[in-house]
Design a protein around this motif. Structure first.
Motif, PDB file in Angstrom:
ATOM      1  N   GLY A   1      22.537 -58.840  74.280  1.00  0.00           N
ATOM      2  CA  GLY A   1      21.639 -58.947  75.431  1.00  0.00           C
ATOM      3  C   GLY A   1      20.285 -58.283  75.264  1.00  0.00           C
ATOM      4  N   VAL A   2      19.981 -57.753  74.071  1.00  0.00           N
ATOM      5  CA  VAL A   2      18.656 -57.159  73.862  1.00  0.00           C
ATOM      6  C   VAL A   2      18.019 -57.695  72.580  1.00  0.00           C
ATOM      7  N   VAL A   3      16.678 -57.705  72.557  1.00  0.00           N
ATOM      8  CA  VAL A   3      15.951 -58.222  71.395  1.00  0.00           C
ATOM      9  C   VAL A   3      16.101 -57.245  70.234  1.00  0.00           C
ATOM     10  N   LYS A   4      16.494 -57.796  69.077  1.00  0.00           N
ATOM     11  CA  LYS A   4      16.676 -56.957  67.896  1.00  0.00           C
ATOM     12  C   LYS A   4      15.308 -56.646  67.291  1.00  0.00           C
ATOM     13  N   VAL A   5      15.021 -55.354  67.099  1.00  0.00           N
ATOM     14  CA  VAL A   5      13.742 -54.952  66.497  1.00  0.00           C
ATOM     15  C   VAL A   5      13.994 -53.933  65.381  1.00  0.00           C
ATOM     16  N   ASN A   6      13.022 -53.825  64.468  1.00  0.00           N
ATOM     17  CA  ASN A   6      13.113 -52.804  63.420  1.00  0.00           C
ATOM     18  C   ASN A   6      12.374 -51.541  63.876  1.00  0.00           C
ATOM     19  N   ALA A   7      12.212 -50.592  62.969  1.00  0.00           N
ATOM     20  CA  ALA A   7      11.602 -49.307  63.334  1.00  0.00           C
ATOM     21  C   ALA A   7      10.158 -49.475  63.806  1.00  0.00           C
ATOM     22  N   GLU A   8       9.539 -50.603  63.463  1.00  0.00           N
ATOM     23  CA  GLU A   8       8.155 -50.855  63.903  1.00  0.00           C
ATOM     24  C   GLU A   8       8.107 -51.718  65.153  1.00  0.00           C
ATOM     25  N   GLN A   9       9.239 -51.920  65.801  1.00  0.00           N
ATOM     26  CA  GLN A   9       9.373 -52.762  67.006  1.00  0.00           C
ATOM     27  C   GLN A   9       9.110 -54.236  66.696  1.00  0.00           C
ATOM     28  N   GLU A  10       9.189 -54.621  65.419  1.00  0.00           N
ATOM     29  CA  GLU A  10       8.988 -56.030  65.072  1.00  0.00           C
ATOM     30  C   GLU A  10      10.323 -56.759  65.229  1.00  0.00           C
ATOM     31  N   THR A  11      10.265 -57.957  65.809  1.00  0.00           N
ATOM     32  CA  THR A  11      11.488 -58.741  66.020  1.00  0.00           C
ATOM     33  C   THR A  11      11.854 -59.441  64.719  1.00  0.00           C
ATOM     34  N   THR A  12      12.899 -60.267  64.764  1.00  0.00           N
ATOM     35  CA  THR A  12      13.287 -61.007  63.561  1.00  0.00           C
ATOM     36  C   THR A  12      12.312 -62.149  63.272  1.00  0.00           C
ATOM     37  N   VAL A  13      11.381 -62.425  64.203  1.00  0.00           N
ATOM     38  CA  VAL A  13      10.297 -63.382  63.949  1.00  0.00           C
ATOM     39  C   VAL A  13       9.092 -62.573  63.466  1.00  0.00           C
ATOM     40  N   ALA A  14       8.616 -62.866  62.251  1.00  0.00           N
ATOM     41  CA  ALA A  14       7.516 -62.088  61.682  1.00  0.00           C
ATOM     42  C   ALA A  14       6.298 -62.125  62.595  1.00  0.00           C
TER      43      ALA A  14
ATOM     44  N   GLY B   1       2.063 -51.371  69.325  1.00  0.00           N
ATOM     45  CA  GLY B   1       0.613 -51.556  69.223  1.00  0.00           C
ATOM     46  C   GLY B   1       0.072 -51.045  67.892  1.00  0.00           C
ATOM     47  N   ILE B   2       0.599 -49.904  67.462  1.00  0.00           N
ATOM     48  CA  ILE B   2       0.163 -49.314  66.183  1.00  0.00           C
ATOM     49  C   ILE B   2       0.620 -50.191  65.015  1.00  0.00           C
ATOM     50  N   ALA B   3       1.894 -50.635  65.080  1.00  0.00           N
ATOM     51  CA  ALA B   3       2.456 -51.444  63.994  1.00  0.00           C
ATOM     52  C   ALA B   3       1.748 -52.796  63.897  1.00  0.00           C
ATOM     53  N   ALA B   4       1.409 -53.378  65.051  1.00  0.00           N
ATOM     54  CA  ALA B   4       0.800 -54.708  65.061  1.00  0.00           C
ATOM     55  C   ALA B   4      -0.582 -54.712  64.395  1.00  0.00           C
ATOM     56  N   VAL B   5      -1.254 -53.545  64.359  1.00  0.00           N
ATOM     57  CA  VAL B   5      -2.556 -53.504  63.699  1.00  0.00           C
ATOM     58  C   VAL B   5      -2.430 -52.963  62.282  1.00  0.00           C
TER      59      VAL B   5
END
Lengths: 86, 430
Positions: free
Chosen positions: B272-285, B310-314
């Motif tokens: 029931g929750v979106v899977k993310v890595n340590a950078e809050q990135e989902t399984t979709v790049a 926000g930090i990871a996305a940049v």
């Protein structure tokens, strides 16, 4: 901060509302608890208060299916509910 | 109405609650172009919604000021109903923005779509003036007058206290606050809060606002009755039942994350929750997720996750302090899950003739427990109305164990002319 009051028309009758309030909150404050009728004819009113449940749909200024919880009252606004006898 | 607005940016953020605001601040402060899309009338989300004529909480004002100091573009009253990737791998978000069509092209997307309340059907739950608990708070903050009204709150979770306090302060005659979780679990949770004295003080302050009202744990709603609106509610502690008169009944059973956009784009969802890595990135790049969709954990966790996303996305590295804070807040989140776990009785309150899907008026007896959620949808239309299973979907998951069916656009009802202006481009080209 004091809030101004003005009238909007609900099912053709004037209802006094607080400026800045949503149509849903304004109608509930005026003891208008029925907003629409369900497909089986049950009476329904707001549930989630945040645009998710779609139970507070009314007609606003002749545009049908508007979520009353997401619209702020405006002077001259006309609201039609699906209440029986409305 | 016919014109379609187009925006292009480095980072698009869906949702302007705490997670979305924190993400937008961090990404925009790093010099990237940022567009924030939000359904509400202004940034803050549900948790930071200001009271009519009042101010937002101090922490909210600080974050919103920080957001406005950046060059991030904020689009309010904007519902995203579709998300796709073009040939170059960029995301294209389609939205209805204050009645017009809007499309946003972005290299990175951060989902900060928040949560909604979990509603479970019981006899009488469809009566007017039976609202959610957060629902009551939202209606109160947007101008609902409750003075002199007889109110009962029955549900579960940490939201009960602040909403009870708000209703009592607004002049409601609050006769009962009922928490379905047993007192032993709630007390154990409260004890675990010794690490957060600020939270304990907040809880005590909130409780003092409705001291004359009974706060019953291990107690839950069984039915409501009335003709044109609710007039009475029955609660039980499993041994004895009690009927109370009321003009407003507030019932909800915790929060469920909003996952429609995440599911639409194909992000993996686990438990029931979106899977993310340590950078809050989902399984979709290049698609990140922060706040309640990665697990309902409240405002502090949402802010930290938003900053990290926000930090990871940049493309910057995550400061250790933020990662450590996230770990600590995640521990609190797990404690909340244990304390307010739903008792089996509350998922079995509906009677055969109780409506489960409120949009299509599908009753419990219309469902065959042997079906899948897809069969239920095809045979009964449950979940196919305007709310698109946002209410009955979470209920049927608890009641029948049906996990949501695949998500297809539009995930929100969109006006036909907004939809058409999207597709004009395609038809002219072909």
């Amino acid at each position: 901060m004091t809030l101004r009051r003005f009238d909007i028309m609900v099912n053709g009758k004037p209802v006094s509302v607080r400026s800045g309030s949503t149509v849903a909150a304004a109608l509930l404050s005026a003891d208008q608890s029925t907003f629409r009728q369900s497909v089986a004819g049950e009476l329904r009113g707001p549930v989630c208060g945040m645009g998710i449940c779609y139970e507070c749909r009314v007609t606003i200024n002749d545009v049908a299916q508007q979520r009353a919880c997401l619209r702020v009252v405006e002077s001259g606004m006309r609201v039609e509910t699906g209440a029986a006898g409305a | 109405m016919r014109s379609e607005n187009k925006l292009t940016c480095d980072v698009a953020i869906i949702g302007a609650g705490p997670a979305g605001i924190a993400a937008a601040c961090r990404a925009a402060e790093a010099g990237r172009t940022v567009v924030v899309l939000d359904e509400g009338l202004g940034p803050g989300g549900q948790i930071w919604r200001p009271k009519l004529g009042g101010l937002q909480p101090k922490i909210a004002r600080r974050w919103i000021e920080r957001l406005h100091a950046t060059r991030a573009v904020i689009r309010e009253s904007t519902s995203v109903y579709d998300s796709a990737r073009d040939a170059s791998g960029e995301f294209v978000l389609r939205a209805e923005s204050a009645g017009s069509a809007l499309s946003v092209r972005a290299s990175k997307v951060i989902l900060a779509t928040g949560a909604r309340e979990r509603f479970l059907p019981f006899p009488g739950w469809t009566l007017p003036n039976v609202v959610g608990i957060g629902g009551a708070q939202a209606l109160l903050k947007t101008g609902m007058d409750v003075s002199g009204r007889r109110v009962v709150i029955a549900g579960s979770g940490p939201l009960l206290l602040p909403v009870a306090a708000s209703l009592a302060s607004a002049g409601a005659k609050l006769s009962l606050v009922a928490e379905q979780a047993p007192s032993a679990k709630v007390r154990r949770f409260a004890t675990s809060l010794w690490r957060r004295p600020r939270t304990l003080v907040q809880a005590a302050t909130l409780r003092s606002a409705f001291l004359r009202t009974r706060y019953a744990m291990g107690t839950w709603v069984t039915s409501a009755s009335g003709d044109e609106a609710v007039r009475s509610v029955t609660v039980t502690n499993g041994q004895t039942s009690q009927a109370l008169e009321c003009d407003l009944l507030c019932v909800a059973f915790g929060l469920v994350p909003n996952l429609q956009i995440a599911r639409l784009i194909g992000c993996e969802v686990v438990n029931g929750v979106v899977k993310v890595n340590a950078e809050q990135e989902t399984t979709v790049a290049n698609m990140y997720c922060a706040g309640e969709p990665t697990g309902v954990g409240g405002v502090d966790l949402a802010l930290v996750e938003g900053e990290i996303a926000g930090i990871a996305a940049v493309g910057l590295s995550i400061p250790q302090g933020l990662a450590a804070m996230r770990t600590a807040f995640e521990r609190d989140m797990k404690a909340l899950d244990v304390a307010f776990a739903l008792r089996p009785e509350v998922t079995a309150l509906a009677q055969p003739d109780t409506i489960v899907c409120r949009c299509e008026d599908v009753r419990l007896r219309d469902f065959n427990p042997a079906w899948t959620s897809r069969q239920a949808k095809l045979y009964t239309r449950a979940g196919m109305g305007p709310c698109q299973a946002r209410i009955c979907g979470a209920a049927l998951e608890c009641m029948m164990g049906w996990s949501p069916d695949s998500v297809r656009p539009p995930v929100e009802p969109a006006r036909l002319d907004a939809f058409l202006s999207d597709h004009q481009v395609t038809s002219t080209a072909s």
